[in-house]
Enzyme design. Sequence first.
Site, PDB file in Angstrom:
ATOM      1  N   SER A 128     -22.053 124.019 -77.882  1.00 59.23           N
ATOM      2  CA  SER A 128     -21.652 122.620 -77.946  1.00 59.23           C
ATOM      3  C   SER A 128     -20.246 122.359 -78.447  1.00 59.23           C
ATOM      4  CB  SER A 128     -22.645 121.826 -78.802  1.00 59.23           C
ATOM      5  OG  SER A 128     -23.882 121.733 -78.144  1.00 59.23           O
ATOM      6  N   LYS A 152     -17.512 114.234 -84.548  1.00 62.00           N
ATOM      7  CA  LYS A 152     -18.674 114.046 -83.687  1.00 62.00           C
ATOM      8  C   LYS A 152     -19.678 113.126 -84.381  1.00 62.00           C
ATOM      9  CE  LYS A 152     -22.096 117.086 -81.406  1.00 62.00           C
ATOM     10  NZ  LYS A 152     -22.451 118.520 -81.223  1.00 62.00           N
ATOM     11  N   SER A 167     -22.528 119.534 -76.511  1.00 65.09           N
ATOM     12  CA  SER A 167     -22.823 118.173 -76.934  1.00 65.09           C
ATOM     13  C   SER A 167     -21.660 117.495 -77.657  1.00 65.09           C
ATOM     14  CB  SER A 167     -24.053 118.160 -77.850  1.00 65.09           C
ATOM     15  OG  SER A 167     -23.843 118.898 -79.026  1.00 65.09           O
TER      16      SER A 167
END
Length: 580
Positions: free
Chosen positions: A238, A130, A214
């Site tokens: 997330s 990420k 996210s």
Amino acid sequence: MDWQTLAKTKRDSINALIPVSWRLPSPTPPATKQRNVTGKYIQQFLSPREVEITETDAVGIVKQTTVGLWTALEVTKAFCHRAALAHQMVNCLHEIFFEAALADARKLDEYYVKNGKPVGPLHGLPVSLKDQFHVKGVETTMGYVGWINTFEGRTETGKERVFESELASSLRRLGAILYVKTAVPHTLMAGETINNIITYTWNPTNRFLACGGSSGGEGALISLKGSPVGFGTDIGGSIRIPAAFNGLYGIRPSSGRLPYEGMANSMDGQNSILSVVGPLATSVGALKLVIKGVLSQEPWLHDPLVAEIPWRDEQEKAVLDIVKAGGGGRLAFGYMKGDGAVNLHPPVRRAIDIVLKTAERLGHKIVDWEPPSHQKGLDLAFKTWLFDGGADVHAAFALSGEPMAGPVAATYGTLKEQYTASQIAAVNVGKRAYQKEYMDYWNSTSALTGTGRPVDAVIAAVAPFAAARPDMYSYYGGNTVLSEEDVTAKLMMPGFSTIVNILDYSTSVLPVTKVDKNIDVVDVGYVPLNAQDEKVHLAYDPEIFDGAHVSVQIIGRRFQEEKVLALTEILGDALGNHVV
């Protein structure tokens, strides 16, 4: 540059790093003509050998690379190619560093030839990250235009493109290959992935829907098998939301289990509910592989917040011994029907029912889960994201003057009054009291299970829907009447998943089924519980959701990662959808 030019320049530079031979011959058809770009659709652009490699899970890959049957170079090149295709289809990448990855792969192959052994247990395994992890040679924007060409919005720090997060360095020591960083919503505080650099990241299985957030870029990339395993973060769902929306396995460990040292973040220093690092993958085995690898590096020696807890085979073995015992040897699961604020969409109800019936078929006990009010916990959680009144977020947007995406503006659109030290202390006291209340309830279930133990884990929805429709993640919390200011805070964090964060429980995601428009029909004559529930109900359209993944979460107690993964694997195997 104005923010639009700066964002476009960055976007174009990312796309320019895709080799010409890997660029799609024409734009991907719209969702109305090609809603699912996984499977055969993306395979048409790959060679049979590339398909073989990229559709092998992480465990299968290292079985080949650590004994020299597959080279790190051919594996890395195959995943770089597939990741490039994935990005062109759904906008899932923030950073591409294929050349550096291929150079690393060559070094690994040279090491193997020279020494006759792998560098480590992840030798030659591509791992995606990420865009919250710092990686040497690559910048971190975290979706902020104002962070482009900086180190977290600052210049001349000496860290630009040379600093690396602890987990990234740990993966390198294990022999893993880093090659891409994936898309996030700017601020990280949204259940959809959208920012002004790469725009919107779509769900690859159903491009009418969101990929989650996210860690949405991770979910989308791994769903398209452009990565065998990746790491995201979770402060309110997330990791679990993208895993669920994309039909993947994922785990949100308790804080302090895996290293977070050196990560970029929003609202850094807010320690009431900590963001945690965890993996997403196509199999439970892949999750265990990378967690065991990271823990073998003794991260407690490199991150002051990591607890000294090596991988515990005995926790996993205890679960398996119960299952193998037979004749009274059984597990007990709590069943969370909902939170009383909104009802679940038909496919989510069906998925939970499938898992419950599977557990019962295996001989395990199901107990209705009626814990302390989740609203009490959520009200505490939602306050923590506004301790600074949104100052950190506003400062990041002010660097470029870019606008906030809708899901972010709902909470942070206006600056609010900051909490005082006494107010923050009161939230922390309330959190501790709530955790104790929940703990006592969990302990009390030993009277209901018939096993002599409290429930082993809780089966619950990750969200009220299989996946969100863009700009329609319409449920984030409970139903208490709040002030106007508190309501905007409440809109931000997903209620079904955030409760886990305030409790700091180890929680995994189990893929179950897909939406079937012929089975998962709209509830006729539905009477909404409240205005929020009405929004959730009206968002469901079987035609739009058809084919979307449906998952559940398996909630364990603090630091029970090994146990939770064992339970998830048992249920996944029984469902027949576990990837081996």
